[in-house]
Scaffold this motif. Structure first.
Motif, short mmCIF file in Angstrom:
data_model
loop_
_atom_site.label_atom_id
_atom_site.label_comp_id
_atom_site.label_asym_id
_atom_site.label_seq_id
_atom_site.Cartn_x
_atom_site.Cartn_y
_atom_site.Cartn_z
N GLN A 123 -4.48 -5.21 -3.03
CA GLN A 123 -3.96 -6.55 -3.28
C GLN A 123 -2.56 -6.49 -3.89
N SER A 124 -2.34 -5.51 -4.76
CA SER A 124 -1.01 -5.35 -5.35
C SER A 124 0.02 -4.99 -4.28
N LEU A 125 -0.37 -4.14 -3.34
CA LEU A 125 0.54 -3.76 -2.26
C LEU A 125 0.87 -4.96 -1.36
N GLU A 126 -0.10 -5.84 -1.13
CA GLU A 126 0.16 -7.03 -0.32
C GLU A 126 1.19 -7.93 -1.00
N LYS A 127 1.08 -8.07 -2.31
CA LYS A 127 2.05 -8.88 -3.04
C LYS A 127 3.45 -8.28 -2.99
N MET A 128 3.53 -6.96 -2.84
CA MET A 128 4.84 -6.29 -2.75
C MET A 128 5.42 -6.36 -1.34
N VAL A 134 -4.74 -1.85 2.72
CA VAL A 134 -5.90 -1.03 2.37
C VAL A 134 -5.66 0.42 2.77
N VAL A 135 -5.10 0.63 3.98
CA VAL A 135 -4.80 1.99 4.43
C VAL A 135 -3.80 2.64 3.49
N VAL A 139 -4.09 6.02 1.20
CA VAL A 139 -3.12 7.10 1.36
C VAL A 139 -2.43 7.41 0.03
N THR A 140 -2.01 6.36 -0.68
CA THR A 140 -1.32 6.57 -1.96
C THR A 140 -2.25 7.16 -3.00
N SER A 235 10.01 7.20 4.06
CA SER A 235 10.74 6.27 4.92
C SER A 235 9.79 5.45 5.78
N VAL A 236 8.78 6.11 6.36
CA VAL A 236 7.81 5.38 7.18
C VAL A 236 7.08 4.34 6.34
N THR A 237 6.66 4.72 5.14
CA THR A 237 5.93 3.79 4.28
C THR A 237 6.78 2.58 3.92
N TYR A 238 8.05 2.81 3.61
CA TYR A 238 8.89 1.70 3.12
C TYR A 238 9.43 0.84 4.26
N PHE A 239 9.83 1.44 5.37
CA PHE A 239 10.49 0.69 6.42
C PHE A 239 9.55 0.24 7.53
N VAL A 240 8.42 0.93 7.72
CA VAL A 240 7.50 0.56 8.81
C VAL A 240 6.38 -0.34 8.31
N PHE A 241 5.79 0.00 7.18
CA PHE A 241 4.65 -0.76 6.67
C PHE A 241 5.05 -1.86 5.69
N ARG A 242 6.30 -2.15 5.60
CA ARG A 242 6.74 -3.20 4.67
C ARG A 242 7.60 -4.23 5.42
#
Length: 242
Positions: A123-128, A134-135, A139-140, A235-242
């Motif tokens: 939920q915190s990641l969704e707000k960001m 969830v994935v 992973v984190t 880079s994938v985490t920040y630019f693809v999943f965000r």
């Protein structure tokens, strides 16, 4: 004491130059009453031949030649030997950094120590602004838990350090606008990222399960390879999943 032969027809100013120039290197003995080396009679100047006695010519002894092979630039100081100091320092670095991430991983994955657990962290990641929260939460959390544990053990150290560095890079990218100092700054995150970077290139030290493995013997090459992998993941985490 012998004097120079003024009656010599030699072009030199000294009467005995022609005699000694053909005799090879040596020492001239004058008729001053000294004894020839190895002899028992004083050497005199022969006025009839107007030259010194040949027996008064003594070749230089080999023992007088300085045949020492001394190199002025040789460093005779004692060479530095192996010391356990760096290994103890790296062990402490790994234990502290790995232990911190193990605790954070336990908070995210299992909700221990007052942590949010997977659902709360997702939920915190969704707000960001992250998708597939969830994935990414799994992973984190697994990266922090496994990476911290491997770092403590000193096993697969370059990959473990690169994974933790990638996690901190994403956190810093999200929080840098909050300034440097806490509680909303990136002071702690920068410190943890710097420790991970140091472990990435310094290696685990000898007090580790990685001892004498190929990446232990070539820490610079292994560090660069793991750094590229870490940059790719961040880079994938920040630019693809965000």
């Amino acid at each position: 004491m012998a004097t120079h032969d003024k009656g010599s027809t030699s072009s030199s100013a000294f009467s005995d130059d022609s005699f000694y120039s053909s005799s090879g290197g040596g020492v001239h003995h004058f008729d001053d009453g000294t004894i020839r080396a190895g002899g028992d009679a004083a050497q005199t100047y022969d006025s009839s031949t107007k030259a010194f006695d040949n027996s008064g010519y003594t070749p230089l002894d080999v023992s007088t030649v300085d045949d020492r092979d001394d190199d002025l630039f040789d460093d005779d100081r004692k060479k530095f030997g192996w010391t356990a100091g760096p290994d103890i320092g790296l062990l402490g670095l790994r234990a502290v950094l790995g232990g911190i991430f193990v605790l954070h991983g336990l908070q995210k994955v299992f909700g221990l120590f007052g942590g949010p657990g997977i659902n709360g962290f997702a939920q915190s990641l969704e707000k960001m602004g992250y998708r597939e929260s969830v994935v990414l939460a799994w992973v984190t959390g697994i990266t922090e838990l496994a990476g911290g544990g491997l770092l403590v053990l000193g096993l697969f150290t370059p990959l473990a350090a690169a994974g933790l560095l990638a996690v901190m890079a994403n956190v810093i990218a999200l929080q840098y606008k909050g300034g440097f100092f806490g509680p909303n700054g990136v002071e702690l995150e920068l410190a943890l990222a710097g420790m991970a970077f140091a472990a990435l290139f310094a290696g685990p030290g000898r007090a580790a399960l990685d001892y004498n493995r190929s990446w232990f013997r070539h820490p610079l090459a292994a560090g660069f390879i793991a750094l590229v992998i870490g940059i790719g993941g961040a880079s994938v985490t920040y630019f693809v999943f965000r």
